[in-house]
Motif scaffolding. Structure first.
Motif, PDB file in Angstrom:
ATOM      1  N   LEU A   1       0.686  -1.499  -0.035  1.00 30.80           N
ATOM      2  CA  LEU A   1      -0.107   0.038  -0.202  1.00 30.80           C
ATOM      3  C   LEU A   1       1.194   1.370   0.113  1.00 30.80           C
ATOM      4  CD1 LEU A   1      -2.516  -1.353   2.714  1.00 30.80           C
ATOM      5  CD2 LEU A   1      -3.284  -0.115   0.553  1.00 30.80           C
ATOM      6  N   GLU A   2       2.437   1.203   0.357  1.00 32.47           N
ATOM      7  CA  GLU A   2       3.236   2.588   0.181  1.00 32.47           C
ATOM      8  C   GLU A   2       3.765   2.534  -0.916  1.00 32.47           C
ATOM      9  OE1 GLU A   2       5.923   5.480   1.502  1.00 32.47           O
ATOM     10  OE2 GLU A   2       4.140   4.351   2.791  1.00 32.47           O
ATOM     11  N   GLY A   3       3.993   1.548  -1.505  1.00 33.08           N
ATOM     12  CA  GLY A   3       4.055   1.521  -3.082  1.00 33.08           C
ATOM     13  C   GLY A   3       2.243   2.045  -3.695  1.00 33.08           C
ATOM     14  N   ALA A   4       1.580   2.184  -3.371  1.00 34.24           N
ATOM     15  CA  ALA A   4       0.102   2.047  -3.830  1.00 34.24           C
ATOM     16  C   ALA A   4      -0.025   3.516  -4.216  1.00 34.24           C
ATOM     17  CB  ALA A   4      -1.425   1.448  -4.091  1.00 34.24           C
ATOM     18  N   PHE A   5       0.589   4.594  -2.165  1.00 41.75           N
ATOM     19  CA  PHE A   5       0.212   4.956  -2.407  1.00 41.75           C
ATOM     20  C   PHE A   5       1.234   6.640  -3.015  1.00 41.75           C
ATOM     21  CE2 PHE A   5       2.014   9.558   0.102  1.00 41.75           C
ATOM     22  CZ  PHE A   5       0.342   9.168  -0.167  1.00 41.75           C
ATOM     23  N   SER A   6       2.379   6.050  -3.584  1.00 46.09           N
ATOM     24  CA  SER A   6       3.415   6.481  -4.116  1.00 46.09           C
ATOM     25  C   SER A   6       2.870   6.860  -5.620  1.00 46.09           C
ATOM     26  CB  SER A   6       5.313   5.445  -4.299  1.00 46.09           C
ATOM     27  OG  SER A   6       5.840   6.749  -4.936  1.00 46.09           O
ATOM     28  N   LYS A   7       2.026   5.805  -5.968  1.00 49.29           N
ATOM     29  CA  LYS A   7       2.041   5.937  -7.610  1.00 49.29           C
ATOM     30  C   LYS A   7       0.158   6.924  -7.391  1.00 49.29           C
ATOM     31  CE  LYS A   7       2.488   1.810 -10.006  1.00 49.29           C
ATOM     32  NZ  LYS A   7       2.079   0.657 -10.660  1.00 49.29           N
TER      33      LYS A   7
ATOM     34  N   THR B   1       6.753   2.276   5.872  1.00 50.40           N
ATOM     35  CA  THR B   1       6.179   3.443   5.031  1.00 50.40           C
ATOM     36  C   THR B   1       5.555   4.731   5.747  1.00 50.40           C
ATOM     37  OG1 THR B   1       4.144   2.253   6.800  1.00 50.40           O
ATOM     38  CG2 THR B   1       4.534   0.648   5.219  1.00 50.40           C
ATOM     39  N   PRO B   2       7.218   4.947   5.094  1.00 54.21           N
ATOM     40  CA  PRO B   2       6.764   6.241   5.376  1.00 54.21           C
ATOM     41  C   PRO B   2       6.088   7.329   4.627  1.00 54.21           C
ATOM     42  CG  PRO B   2       8.870   6.100   4.071  1.00 54.21           C
ATOM     43  CD  PRO B   2       8.064   5.409   4.211  1.00 54.21           C
ATOM     44  N   GLY B   3       5.603   7.409   3.994  1.00 49.54           N
ATOM     45  CA  GLY B   3       4.926   8.058   3.172  1.00 49.54           C
ATOM     46  C   GLY B   3       2.745   7.845   3.628  1.00 49.54           C
ATOM     47  N   LEU B   4       3.204   6.611   4.087  1.00 52.36           N
ATOM     48  CA  LEU B   4       1.585   6.221   4.736  1.00 52.36           C
ATOM     49  C   LEU B   4       1.542   6.165   6.372  1.00 52.36           C
ATOM     50  CD1 LEU B   4       0.734   2.578   3.934  1.00 52.36           C
ATOM     51  CD2 LEU B   4       0.127   4.415   2.317  1.00 52.36           C
ATOM     52  N   LEU B   5       2.071   6.476   7.256  1.00 48.50           N
ATOM     53  CA  LEU B   5       2.672   7.932   8.865  1.00 48.50           C
ATOM     54  C   LEU B   5       2.374   8.831   8.430  1.00 48.50           C
ATOM     55  CD1 LEU B   5       3.926   5.891  10.297  1.00 48.50           C
ATOM     56  CD2 LEU B   5       5.700   7.354  10.728  1.00 48.50           C
ATOM     57  N   LYS B   6       3.321   9.067   7.192  1.00 45.98           N
ATOM     58  CA  LYS B   6       2.537  10.872   7.246  1.00 45.98           C
ATOM     59  C   LYS B   6       1.269  11.384   6.681  1.00 45.98           C
ATOM     60  CE  LYS B   6       3.869  15.491   5.123  1.00 45.98           C
ATOM     61  NZ  LYS B   6       5.406  15.658   4.126  1.00 45.98           N
ATOM     62  N   TRP B   7       0.458   9.851   5.814  1.00 48.52           N
ATOM     63  CA  TRP B   7      -0.528  10.296   4.940  1.00 48.52           C
ATOM     64  C   TRP B   7      -1.733  10.053   6.507  1.00 48.52           C
ATOM     65  CZ3 TRP B   7      -3.899   5.580   5.134  1.00 48.52           C
ATOM     66  CH2 TRP B   7      -5.200   6.130   4.553  1.00 48.52           C
ATOM     67  N   ALA B   8      -1.555   9.213   7.130  1.00 48.33           N
ATOM     68  CA  ALA B   8      -2.744   8.646   8.360  1.00 48.33           C
ATOM     69  C   ALA B   8      -3.038  10.002   9.021  1.00 48.33           C
ATOM     70  CB  ALA B   8      -1.740   7.252   9.110  1.00 48.33           C
TER      71      ALA B   8
END
Length: 229
Positions: free
Chosen positions: A137-143, A187-194
């Motif tokens: 999901l981290e990869g999905a978030f990036s995309k 999951t740095p992107g998801l952490l910030k997104w959350a």
């Protein structure tokens, strides 16, 4: 639209009920929230969803709509003047639906089963599965985010709602098991997104507190223990 014309049958702790609540908030639609009680199903629920007999159910103008993501899409189409929830690009829309299906069919069932795992080995295997899913999901978030703050870009969209509805229970699970499933390393992107998602104006008033969910999980476990095997 009068509040009496829009009703939502649900329960505060259900991640699936949270989805239409966020969508209605994004569209600034007033609605009446009809809370179901654990262990019972109201006559209105049984009449409104005779197939699955489950929450959530949106009742709009006396007509019921069932299944959380179906409801979200319905809200997006009916209240189209408000901010768009589904991506406008067909490929982006298909991608969002794909990952939403993955969440409901693969990722969340693994997370839910951790609570009832028969032993430590089974629990660890499920935790690993959830962690691996978060990396995907981290990869999905990036995309999907294309470098912006949400899966939907600048604003909360369909996949934000689909995934974000599980965040409260993910945090409760982390607390109950003394682990961190989302972290700066994997999951740095998801952490910030959350953090951005849970504090968003359309979300924060319906986002469940972690401690409250932990307590509810204990009540739920006791309730399930009383059910016939």
């Amino acid at each position: 639209m009068a509040k009496s014309d829009v009703k939502l049958i649900g329960a505060w702790a259900s991640p699936f009920v949270m989805r239409p609540r966020i969508a209605l908030n994004i569209k600034s639609v007033e609605y009446e929230f009809l809370e179901e009680i654990l262990g019972s199903k109201s006559q209105l629920l049984l009449e409104s969803n005779p197939v699955h007999k489950k929450i959530p159910v949106l009742i709009h103008g006396g007509k019921p709509i069932c299944e959380s993501l179906v409801i979200v899409e319905y809200i997006d189409e009916v209240w189209s003047p408000g901010p768009a929830i589904l991506p406008s690009d067909p490929h982006d829309r298909a991608l969002a639906r794909f990952w939403a299906a993955y969440l409901d069919e693969k990722w969340f069932p693994a997370m839910r089963n951790i609570v009832t795992a028969k032993d430590e080995e089974a629990r660890k295997a499920l935790m690993d599965q959830v962690g691996e899913g978060l990396v995907l999901l981290e990869g999905a978030f990036s995309k999907c985010s294309k470098g912006k703050g949400f899966f939907g870009g600048d604003q909360i969209g369909y996949l934000d709602i689909a995934f974000g509805s599980f965040l409260g229970w993910l945090r409760a699970l982390e607390k109950m098991n003394g682990v961190k499933l989302m972290d700066e390393t994997k999951t740095p992107g998801l952490l910030k997104w959350a953090d951005s998602f849970s504090s968003h104006p359309a979300v924060k008033d319906v986002f469940p507190e972690t401690e409250k969910l932990v307590e509810f999980a204990k009540v739920l476990a006791k309730f399930k223990a009383t059910l016939p095997k």
